[in-house]
Scaffold this motif. Structure first.
Motif, PDB file in Angstrom:
ATOM      1  N   ASP A 129       0.582   6.068  -7.214  1.00  0.00           N
ATOM      2  CA  ASP A 129      -0.076   5.365  -6.279  1.00  0.00           C
ATOM      3  C   ASP A 129       1.000   4.633  -5.316  1.00  0.00           C
ATOM      4  O   ASP A 129       1.871   4.075  -5.788  1.00  0.00           O
ATOM      5  N   SER A 130       0.737   4.584  -3.819  1.00  0.00           N
ATOM      6  CA  SER A 130       1.636   3.827  -2.945  1.00  0.00           C
ATOM      7  C   SER A 130       2.936   4.178  -2.862  1.00  0.00           C
ATOM      8  O   SER A 130       3.902   3.692  -2.398  1.00  0.00           O
ATOM      9  N   SER A 165      -5.723   4.823   1.633  1.00  0.00           N
ATOM     10  CA  SER A 165      -6.200   3.726   0.505  1.00  0.00           C
ATOM     11  C   SER A 165      -6.556   4.816  -0.659  1.00  0.00           C
ATOM     12  O   SER A 165      -6.768   5.918  -0.639  1.00  0.00           O
ATOM     13  N   THR A 166      -6.522   4.308  -1.680  1.00  0.00           N
ATOM     14  CA  THR A 166      -6.566   5.150  -2.983  1.00  0.00           C
ATOM     15  C   THR A 166      -7.891   5.749  -3.184  1.00  0.00           C
ATOM     16  O   THR A 166      -7.745   7.032  -3.383  1.00  0.00           O
ATOM     17  N   HIS A 182       2.231   0.286  -6.886  1.00  0.00           N
ATOM     18  CA  HIS A 182       1.277  -0.468  -5.970  1.00  0.00           C
ATOM     19  C   HIS A 182       1.601  -1.792  -6.027  1.00  0.00           C
ATOM     20  O   HIS A 182       1.934  -2.443  -7.075  1.00  0.00           O
ATOM     21  N   ASP A 232      -0.830   8.952  -3.089  1.00  0.00           N
ATOM     22  CA  ASP A 232      -2.139   9.117  -2.270  1.00  0.00           C
ATOM     23  C   ASP A 232      -2.104   8.616  -0.863  1.00  0.00           C
ATOM     24  O   ASP A 232      -2.678   8.871  -0.088  1.00  0.00           O
ATOM     25  N   HIS A 233      -1.050   7.613  -0.620  1.00  0.00           N
ATOM     26  CA  HIS A 233      -0.703   7.051   0.531  1.00  0.00           C
ATOM     27  C   HIS A 233       0.796   6.394   0.420  1.00  0.00           C
ATOM     28  O   HIS A 233       1.247   6.537  -0.609  1.00  0.00           O
ATOM     29  N   TYR A 258      -8.557  -5.451  -2.633  1.00  0.00           N
ATOM     30  CA  TYR A 258      -9.399  -4.493  -1.867  1.00  0.00           C
ATOM     31  C   TYR A 258     -10.727  -5.373  -1.265  1.00  0.00           C
ATOM     32  O   TYR A 258     -11.074  -5.022  -0.487  1.00  0.00           O
TER      33      TYR A 258
HETATM   34 ZN   LIG Z   1      -3.519   3.993  -3.484  1.00  0.00          ZN
END
Ligand SMILES: [Zn+2]
Length: 445
Positions: free
Chosen positions: A39-40, A78-79, A190, A276-277, A443
């Protein structure tokens, strides 16, 4: 196993074995797909994508056996929204999974895991939870779906890839002679950034500023609201903390590959590393943040894919690819048909002329009127046109001087978003625990 599934698995095993070339004789293991989402993770912070710091020696070694895609764009920064697009091959505007709306994947939408399970694959996911909590529907198709936050041994956002690999180990051993699809996800990179002192030193030999070694979400919020003003060297310190977490995830990735090799499932498997981003580091103001803008630093992701037998090893693809193209690509490699639902198309990893449309639509969870459309050359976003070829940092609006691409992009955006009838949202069944996890990740307030 049903007869039709068995027939498919045998056919697929033969197909992949034939594709294996030099390792064909060793590749009698059943097919498998291992999809790893860190992630991230920004692509430009990996050595494979040209980063000068030693963040990713194991990923870089893996890249040499793989195909690397240089220009991959997520559907959302975003996730939940991005992973939902990855699994359903639908843009964020169509799949319905949303943290802001507290809604789950719409009923009837088929996922990659469902399609592979129907094809005879064992399916499992070991993930960081939070936005991937099963209440949002991304567990659809997984026989085993375990989130780090279902257990009490990890704080949200502090799970590691190494831990996820350990969680997956017994399951991998149990399916060692069967076709399988494994989805691993971690929030290790993240925010908050909490690297070990040794890893931080390796990325930043000296820092004389006042920021702590661990960069909390609260600190990032203060920086991004203007309450805390960064001094010279502070931004580099924050980036070093992020990089140090990448180096730790890289170690976990190496452990996964070693485990697959020990189980005899590496050579014949498709192994995918992606995210994911991205993460912003001051390009458009925000630092250590994602989720609220569609600039490239938030939507570009890495994608490195090892084919069975390391076919096409070392190849790099320059063309724009979307994360929604990943599911159709995997099905195509396995000889499975893609459902009509899919918006993405298979990537030709051999580098042939891309069949797929060059348009990538992205959007922001919770901001239905915010969308961008991107080609390799242009991006249309918030009424501005960016020339990515001459201005990759997206600093100058060139809409007035380029009315034709602007009109084409705008029209395409409307056409793609309006191309489907949208069913009502499905409320996500959530308890207080999930809200607490999302709060910890920054979030929800
Ligand atoms: Zn994410």
């Amino acid at each position: 196993m049903a007869a039709s599934r068995l027939a498919f698995v045998l056919a697929t095993t033969a197909l992949l074995g034939a594709a294996c070339g030099r390792e064909g004789s060793k590749s009698q293991a059943p097919p498998a797909v291992i999809l790893v989402s860190i992630d991230s993770l920004r692509p430009d912070h990996l050595g494979s994508y040209g980063y000068p710091k030693p963040t990713s020696p194991r990923i870089d070694a893996f890249r040499r056996e793989s195909v690397l895609l240089r220009q991959v764009v997520a559907s959302a920064p975003s996730t939940l929204a991005s992973h939902a697009s990855m699994f359903t091959s639908l843009p964020i505007q169509h799949h319905g999974a949303s943290v802001a709306a507290q809604s789950a994947l719409r009923p009837g939408i088929v996922t990659l895991a469902e399609l592979l399970r129907r094809g005879g694959f064992e399916t499992a996911s070991f993930n960081g939870g939070g936005q991937l909590h099963r209440s949002f529907g991304l567990d659809r198709g997984f026989s085993v779906y375990q989130s780090a936050t279902d257990s009490s041994d990890a704080d949200i956002g502090e799970d590691t890839l190494s831990q996820q690999v350990e969680r997956a180990r017994p399951w991998l051993e149990s399916v060692r002679s069967r076709p399988f699809f494994l989805f691993l996800h971690t929030y290790e990179v993240h925010h908050p950034y909490t690297p070990s002192p040794e890893r931080l030193r390796a990325m930043e030999p000296s820092y004389s500023g006042t920021l702590p070694a661990a960069i909390s979400i609260r600190l990032l919020e203060k920086i991004n609201s203007g309450e805390h003003v960064l001094r010279p060297g502070d931004l580099e310190h924050i980036v070093a903390a992020y990089d140090a977490e990448i180096a730790s995830a890289d170690e976990g990735f190496g452990e996964l590959l070693a485990l697959l090799r020990r189980l005899g499932r590496y050579d014949s498997s498709i192994v995918v590393l992606t995210s994911d981003h991205g993460e912003a580091f001051g390009e458009h103001g925000e630092v250590g943040w994602h989720g609220d803008a569609l600039y490239d630093e938030q939507v570009r992701v890495p994608l490195i894919l090892k084919l069975p037998g390391a076919r096409l090893a070392g190849r790099a693809l320059e063309t724009q690819v979307r994360l929604i193209d990943l599911a159709p690509s995997l099905l195509s490699l396995l000889g499975l048909p893609a459902p009509e639902q899919f918006s993405g198309v298979p990537v030709d990893f051999a580098g042939g002329a891309p069949e797929h449309p060059p348009w990538c639509v992205s959007g922001i969870d919770g901001q239905p009127n915010s969308a961008a459309v991107r080609t390799e050359r242009w991006k249309w976003y918030e009424g501005r046109l960016y020339d990515l070829a001459h201005d990759p940092r997206e600093t100058r609006d060139v809409a007035k001087a380029n009315p034709e691409p602007q009109q084409a992009l705008e029209a395409r955006l409307l056409a793609i978003v309006g191309s489907r009838e949208i069913a009502p949202l499905t409320p996500a069944a959530q308890d207080g625990d999930v809200r607490d996890q999302l709060k910890a990740l920054g979030y929800v307030d």
